[in-house]
Design a protein around this motif. Structure first.
Motif: not given
Length: 143
Positions: A60-61, A66-72, A79-82
């Motif tokens: 999950a993490y 991949d979607g957000w965190l690695s791009n800062g 999206e977290f809810a999904k």
């Protein structure tokens, strides 16, 4: 729950002592934290993902990374809810992991520590509690 309560009580006492002792001396780190409002609020609004197995929470993490965190980027709550709906084994998963507002002392030790120390809009790294492995998205804080 008794254990968590005792811990929270002990923490509160420690905080008061450090607040009075350290502020005049070199309590720079702590003063900075207080200025952020971290660790000083009474209520937090959060979403979470709960998984029994570490492998599943890491999966999950990775999606959040991949979607957000690695791009800062911050993870949008929708999206977290999904991800919560897909991965979380907590009944709150059906509501996108939404735990609503909860006071200090309601949640077990490690969960409370992370929830109350994660800045608003920030997603925590996976961590372990007595219930399993969690990821928290902090959505708000108030006194």
């Amino acid at each position: 729950m008794g254990k968590g309560d005792a811990k929270a009580g002990g923490k509160g006492k420690g905080k008061q002592a450090s607040g009075s002792d350290e502020a005049p001396s070199k309590g720079k780190g702590k003063a900075g934290k207080a200025a952020d409002g971290l660790g000083t609020c009474t209520y937090v609004k959060a979403r979470h993902v709960l998984c029994e197995k570490q492998g599943k929470i890491n999966e999950a993490y990775k999606k959040l990374q991949d979607g957000w965190l690695s791009n800062g980027d911050k993870v949008p709550p929708a999206e977290f809810a999904k991800i919560a709906a897909e991965y979380s084994e907590c009944p709150s998963g059906k509501k996108g992991g939404d735990l609503g507002w909860f006071p200090r002392g309601k949640m077990a030790g490690p969960f409370q520590d992370v929830a109350f120390n994660t800045p608003v809009g920030v997603t925590s790294a996976p961590f372990k509690s007595t219930h399993g492995y969690h990821i928290i998205l902090s959505e708000g804080r108030k006194n």
